[in-house]
Structure formats: structure tokens, C-alpha cells
Design a protein around this motif. Sequence first.
Motif, short mmCIF file in Angstrom:
data_model
loop_
_atom_site.label_atom_id
_atom_site.label_comp_id
_atom_site.label_asym_id
_atom_site.label_seq_id
_atom_site.Cartn_x
_atom_site.Cartn_y
_atom_site.Cartn_z
N ALA A 157 77.77 -6.16 51.19
CA ALA A 157 78.85 -7.03 50.72
C ALA A 157 79.06 -8.20 51.68
O ALA A 157 79.25 -9.34 51.24
N CYS A 158 79.01 -7.93 52.99
CA CYS A 158 79.13 -9.02 53.98
C CYS A 158 77.99 -10.00 53.84
O CYS A 158 78.18 -11.21 53.93
N PHE A 159 76.79 -9.49 53.62
CA PHE A 159 75.63 -10.35 53.46
C PHE A 159 75.79 -11.25 52.24
O PHE A 159 75.60 -12.46 52.32
N GLY A 209 71.83 -18.80 53.81
CA GLY A 209 72.62 -19.75 53.03
C GLY A 209 72.49 -21.17 53.54
O GLY A 209 72.45 -22.12 52.75
N PHE A 210 72.40 -21.33 54.86
CA PHE A 210 72.17 -22.66 55.42
C PHE A 210 70.82 -23.21 54.96
O PHE A 210 70.72 -24.37 54.56
N LEU A 248 76.35 -15.28 52.29
CA LEU A 248 75.29 -16.06 51.65
C LEU A 248 75.87 -17.01 50.61
O LEU A 248 75.53 -18.20 50.59
N MET A 249 76.76 -16.51 49.77
CA MET A 249 77.36 -17.36 48.73
C MET A 249 78.16 -18.50 49.33
O MET A 249 77.98 -19.66 48.95
N GLY A 261 76.16 -10.47 57.99
CA GLY A 261 76.85 -11.72 57.71
C GLY A 261 76.18 -12.90 58.36
O GLY A 261 76.04 -13.97 57.77
N LEU A 262 75.73 -12.72 59.59
CA LEU A 262 75.00 -13.79 60.28
C LEU A 262 73.68 -14.08 59.58
O LEU A 262 73.30 -15.24 59.43
#
Length: 89
Positions: free
Chosen positions: A71-73, A24-25, A77-78, A17-18
Motif C-alpha cells: 500500500a505504501c508503494f 514515480g519520478f 508511486l501514484m 515508499g522510497l
Amino acid sequence: MLFRSAPRVVSLCFMFGLYGVVVGFLMGASKEPAAKEAITSLVTIVSGAFGYFISKDLTPRFKAMVPPALACFLLSLMFSAHYYSSLKR
């Protein structure tokens, strides 16, 4: 089987997720379309390599941790790409 290794799943989801938030940033904050394409191709290569290494010689216990991590990634990201692209407007 997945619930026995819940702390590992949570830590793996946190790490992915991080990673998704950072990518995503970079995608959302970039004003150049070429940067988005380069980041997208980099994420594709890293995800493909990760999937290949996961499919090789892991136990079913570790293979069960891969879908929640991906799924967390993807979710982070979205949401982070959408959030940071809305900030630059």
C-alpha cells in the motif's frame, strides 16, 4: 500480531515508499511514452517476484507486513508520478 513488529513494518513501508517515489519520478519526469511502458513492465515483474517469494515459506508474522508495504508503494508511486508529471508541463 502486526503491532508487535511495528518498527519492521514502518521500515518496510519506508523502503517500499522510497522505491515508489523513485519509480514515480522516472515515470512522471519522462517525456517518452516508451519509458513509461518499460518502467511499468519492470515494476510488474519485480512486484510479481516479490509476491511469489512472500507466498512461499514465510511465517504469518512476516506475511502480515506485506499488505502495508505494498500500500505504501502504490500510494507513493501514484502521488509522485502525478506530482512529477505536473512539473514538466
